[in-house]
Design a protein around this motif. Structure first.
Motif, mmCIF file in Angstrom:
data_model
loop_
_atom_site.group_PDB
_atom_site.id
_atom_site.type_symbol
_atom_site.label_atom_id
_atom_site.label_comp_id
_atom_site.label_asym_id
_atom_site.label_seq_id
_atom_site.Cartn_x
_atom_site.Cartn_y
_atom_site.Cartn_z
ATOM 1 N N ILE A 1 2.330 4.581 -9.735
ATOM 2 C CA ILE A 1 2.280 3.424 -10.639
ATOM 3 C C ILE A 1 3.003 2.287 -9.912
ATOM 4 N N GLY A 2 2.250 1.258 -9.544
ATOM 5 C CA GLY A 2 2.811 0.160 -8.743
ATOM 6 C C GLY A 2 2.601 0.462 -7.274
ATOM 7 N N ALA A 3 1.379 0.195 -6.800
ATOM 8 C CA ALA A 3 1.062 0.522 -5.394
ATOM 9 C C ALA A 3 1.246 -0.706 -4.504
ATOM 10 N N GLY A 4 2.459 -1.257 -4.528
ATOM 11 C CA GLY A 4 2.816 -2.362 -3.637
ATOM 12 C C GLY A 4 3.285 -1.785 -2.307
ATOM 13 N N GLY B 1 5.209 1.740 -3.067
ATOM 14 C CA GLY B 1 4.275 2.677 -3.697
ATOM 15 C C GLY B 1 3.186 3.112 -2.731
#
Ligand SMILES: NC(=O)c1ccc[n+]([C@@H]2O[C@H](COP(=O)([O-])OP(=O)(O)OC[C@H]3O[C@@H](n4cnc5c(N)ncnc54)[C@H](O)[C@@H]3O)[C@@H](O)[C@H]2O)c1
Ligand SMILES: O=C(O)[C@H](O)CO
Length: 386
Positions: free
Chosen positions: A171-174, A177
């Protein structure tokens, strides 16, 4: 009025006064400031979290810039104090800046720096460590061993979860992630499902290419899916790692209802910010679901844990150490110092805050730019052409 705080002074005759609210790892950051005519004052007070009053005392009557920490409350009061002292620059020694009121800083014309790029892999590695430790019950097994309870191999002793072929949810593939996702996919051959507000094309291409490589070698390929809702990730993944920023959209993103959607034997990892998870609901869920496990680096009311969490055998807890590798912490100190220095010297803003290698090279002087200023657009600061 707060008592005067103890400080260590470097280059007392420097023209610009830069204050660091904490001693930071390494000496390169100090040298870089001194070389550019800064007097560096480091707070050496034996107190982990400084109050607003103590920071105001540190800022004093004349201060050009401050390097601060994520535990400090940088709001209207501190930015107005810094502005009154003639300061135009502040940098968190952290990538996350939910402790900073950026609008207040902008109002006072203060640039706000953060430190992306040097902690991505280090933080992802801790998330991977927590995932493995939870899956294989490493902390419980270590405690058992040290307590002298081991009296021979048994078929049921500390049986955990196999990761290979299972699904990892992000969750949150920045930056962090995505780095974590790649580690789990490549290292353990897990399939990926992720949820983010934006598509992560690079991550998708990576998993596709790795899947093709495995297939060409006669192994089952790994797969990826971008979920259209976060609940889809919660329902499908076996290990879920949280990496969004903390803001009002992610506060208590994982709550009682969402925990109930996860698999009974799932693993939840949080290396983002504590308030992303409703910790009271999590303790209750851990009590009711002994096969559900968590690995937590961050907590809702740091440095405290919610009642009952410390007693849970199915929780692994570590004290916000995800970025704690020597190289990373020295790099964070360097980037924070260069953010402040660059603004004092009137340098432009570095074009890509994710590509900070030129600032890390100890053999050559860093570029004449601020590595990462989050309110640069709002302040109308120019972008470097370097
Ligand atoms: N535990 C630690 O020591 C540690 C270390 C580094 C970073 N962090 C935390 O990790 C955070 C992420 O760091 P990063 O460098 O990867 O940042 P990033 O900006 O590259 O990634 C954050 C991602 O979260 C996504 N996001 C934002 N709101 C969302 C939402 N509502 N739902 C789903 N996704 C959402 C963004 O689109 C982005 O892709 C930091 O802000 C910080 O709080 C913690
Ligand atoms: O946001 C950050 O950088 C971390 O929480 C500390 O490294």
């Amino acid at each position: 009025m707060a008592k005067p705080v103890s400080i260590e002074v470097w280059n007392p005759n420097g023209k610009y006064r830069v204050v660091s609210t904490k001693p930071m790892p390494g000496t390169r950051w100090i040298n870089l400031l001194i070389q550019q005519d800064c007097r560096v004052e480091i707070c050496t007070q034996k107190k982990t979290i400084l109050s607003v009053e103590e920071i105001i005392a540190l800022i004093g009557d004349k201060c050009d810039g401050v390097i601060g920490q994520l535990t400090e409350d940088w709001g209207e009061t501190l930015f107005s104090a810094l502005s009154r002292a003639g300061g135009k620059a502040f940098s968190n020694m952290a990538v996350g800046y939910n402790n900073v009121d950026v609008n207040a800083a902008t109002k006072y014309g203060v640039a706000v720096g953060n430190t992306p790029g040097v902690l991505t892999e280090t933080t992802a590695e801790l998330a991977a460590s927590l995932s493995l430790s939870a899956a294989r019950r490493i902390v419980e097994a270590d405690e058992f061993m040290r307590a002298g309870l081991y009296d021979g191999w048994l078929p049921h002793l500390f049986v955990g979860n196999l990761l290979k072929g299972q699904t990892v949810g992000v969750i949150g593939a920045g930056r962090i992630g995505s780095a974590y996702a790649r580690m789990m996919v490549e290292g353990f051959k897990m399939n990926l499902i992720y949820f983010d507000l934006y598509q992560s094309t690079r991550l998708e291409k990576f998993v596709t290419a790795y899947g093709q490589f495995l297939k060409a070698n006669g192994e089952p390929p790994v797969t990826w899916k971008r979920a259209s809702t976060m609940d889809e990730v919660l329902r499908e993944a076996d290990v879920i790692s949280l990496h969004p920023i903390l803001d009002k959209t992610t506060y208590h993103l994982v709550n009682k209802e969402r925990l109930a959607k996860m698999k009974k034997e799932a693993i939840l990892v949080n290396c983002s910010r504590g308030p992303v998870v409703d910790e009271v609901a999590l303790v209750q869920h851990l009590k009711e679901n002994p096969m559900f496990r968590v690995g937590l680096d961050v907590f809702e009311d740091e440095p405290f844990m919610k009642p009952g969490l410390a007693d849970m055998k199915n929780a692994i807890v570590v004290p916000h150490i995800a970025s704690a590798s020597k190289w990373t912490r020295e790099g964070m100190a360097t980037l924070a110092a260069l953010n402040v220095l660059g603004k004092i010297k009137g340098y432009p803003i570095w074009g890509d805050p994710n590509r900070v290698e030129p600032f890390m090279n100890e053999k050559s002087p860093p570029p004449a730019a601020c590595p990462s200023i989050v309110n640069s657009k709002a302040l109308g600061l120019p972008v470097s052409k370097l």
